[in-house]
Design an enzyme around this catalytic site. Sequence first.
Site, mmCIF file in Angstrom:
data_model
loop_
_atom_site.group_PDB
_atom_site.id
_atom_site.type_symbol
_atom_site.label_atom_id
_atom_site.label_comp_id
_atom_site.label_asym_id
_atom_site.label_seq_id
_atom_site.Cartn_x
_atom_site.Cartn_y
_atom_site.Cartn_z
ATOM 1 N N LYS A 39 0.837 -1.195 0.000
ATOM 2 C CA LYS A 39 0.000 0.000 0.000
ATOM 3 C C LYS A 39 0.876 1.249 0.000
ATOM 4 O O LYS A 39 2.028 1.207 0.421
ATOM 5 C CB LYS A 39 -0.878 0.020 1.269
ATOM 6 C CG LYS A 39 -2.007 -0.990 1.285
ATOM 7 C CD LYS A 39 -2.836 -0.857 2.548
ATOM 8 C CE LYS A 39 -3.938 -1.897 2.623
ATOM 9 N NZ LYS A 39 -5.007 -1.719 1.618
ATOM 10 N N ARG A 66 -10.064 -11.851 1.768
ATOM 11 C CA ARG A 66 -10.823 -12.986 1.230
ATOM 12 C C ARG A 66 -10.012 -14.270 1.309
ATOM 13 O O ARG A 66 -10.582 -15.368 1.400
ATOM 14 C CB ARG A 66 -11.280 -12.678 -0.204
ATOM 15 C CG ARG A 66 -10.146 -12.376 -1.155
ATOM 16 C CD ARG A 66 -10.599 -11.636 -2.400
ATOM 17 N NE ARG A 66 -10.783 -10.192 -2.166
ATOM 18 C CZ ARG A 66 -11.200 -9.332 -3.083
ATOM 19 N NH1 ARG A 66 -11.512 -9.743 -4.294
ATOM 20 N NH2 ARG A 66 -11.329 -8.046 -2.789
#
Length: 495
Positions: A275, A349
Amino acid sequence: MKLCLKSAPPETFATPCIVVGVTEDGPFAPATAAIDQASGGAITRMLASKDISAATGKTTLLYALQGIAAERVLVVGFGKLKKLNGSSFDRACLAAGKVLRNHPLKSCHVCVHEVEFEGCDFSWRLRQAALAIHRANYLYTATKKLQDDGPVPLELASFQADGTYQPQIDRASGIARGYDKARELGDLPPNICTPAYLVQEAREIAREFDSVALEILDEDEMARLGMNALLGVSRGSTNPAYLIVLKYSGGSSGQQPVLLVGKGITFDSGGLSLKSPDNMTQMKYDICGAASVMGAFLTCVSLGLKVNVVAVLAAAENMPDGNALRPGDVVASMSGKTIEVLNTDAEGRLVLCDALTYSERFKPLVVIDVATLTGACVVALGHHASGLISNDDALANALLAAGEDIVDRAWRMPLWDDYQAQLDSPFADMQNIGGMSGGMITAGCFLSRYTEGMRWAHLDTAGSAWKWNEKEGATGRPVGLLSRYLMAVADGETS
Ligand code: BES
Ligand code: MN
Ligand code: ZN
């Protein structure tokens, strides 16, 4: 803070602060009228002179009001009666709670729930007022001590009602405890609140309550089970991952459990798909799904709700490293399905899919996962609603209703097959990203492939779990929604 009930004549009640409500156009509630009368019409006069505003969420703190035993009177505006609803009631109570916290008071007596309006009865108003005052009172103190000139949290809030409302205040206290736990875990820094720390927290709960059993799966155990998606996320971190399984038997032994699954990424750097610094600063909050599941579990257990619950927390840290997952890697999840990991920042996920597969063995009544899963959810819904995706209308509606009732709202997004193709991969059964469009939905599609045959719902709390870019921190959401849902199951309101 402790919440309790007290039925007292408001004007003669000696307290550091008594809290009463006014509306712009309705009659005075009983406590407001009593204070007004005993003070020779002070409230009436100050409303007329506009020294007191009755607009929603406006507060006026009066000191040493003549004829009143309380040291202070806090007058809270609830706006126009016709416009007053559950959500604006909550907002005004929260504003009152902030004033109480920011003044040097140790206790107060609250009467605002006497303000009547359509659609919400006394019990509801009492519970919500208690929850809002409690919520406003929260102050993080784990690594920063109280400041001399800073806020002073309340130790006790009493609420104007007789003993018949004890069950309501007990439930509010239980929910409040769950909220506090979730917020504290969210706010703790990621160097302290690691996966191992979450394990310690679970141990504390299991130690306190005989009705709770705990199982901890370490990385070896998870490897034996084939949880390569979850383990892949953790591979770049020096903090080992754990799957934490808390079991509560409050219902009968044959009753199918409600399964709660939480994303507990204690820090999300993005992994090799790193990020940007700006996007990384708040990623300690990526634990908030697991934190809220643990909070709601604690609520349920401390209230002794008649329901069976299993909480599964996927605790891991997502870091870049020579050993980390690479974009392009293919991993086999526990279910056997293979996943091409095209972006290591779509890690939620990956940990959830193995936790969901593991959940199948409990033959759950329903399974609900909670995760700060996608920025796309925040683009779609902002910070006021959690995103909901489900393969079961009855479950989805029960969750929406629970959130509406306790003012911790969710909004449903579609789970149409049309979106599934965005996850097609030439190299695996699926890829872990679905592109820019419908990002919250394709994340849901991914999870739906691991919940076939179960009644399942997914709550994306990326926008609701903490106050973004504000110096406020974790909200504890959706502890309220989950707790209210568990109460509905326990009380037989939903099945
Ligand atoms: N934890 C983030 C989601 C998130 C992002 C929550 C910003 C709150 C604020 C999650 O792991 C993530 O990084 N998601 C990616 C997915 C994308 C790579 C498909 C996202 O939303 O950008
Ligand atoms: Mn991520
Ligand atoms: Zn994440």
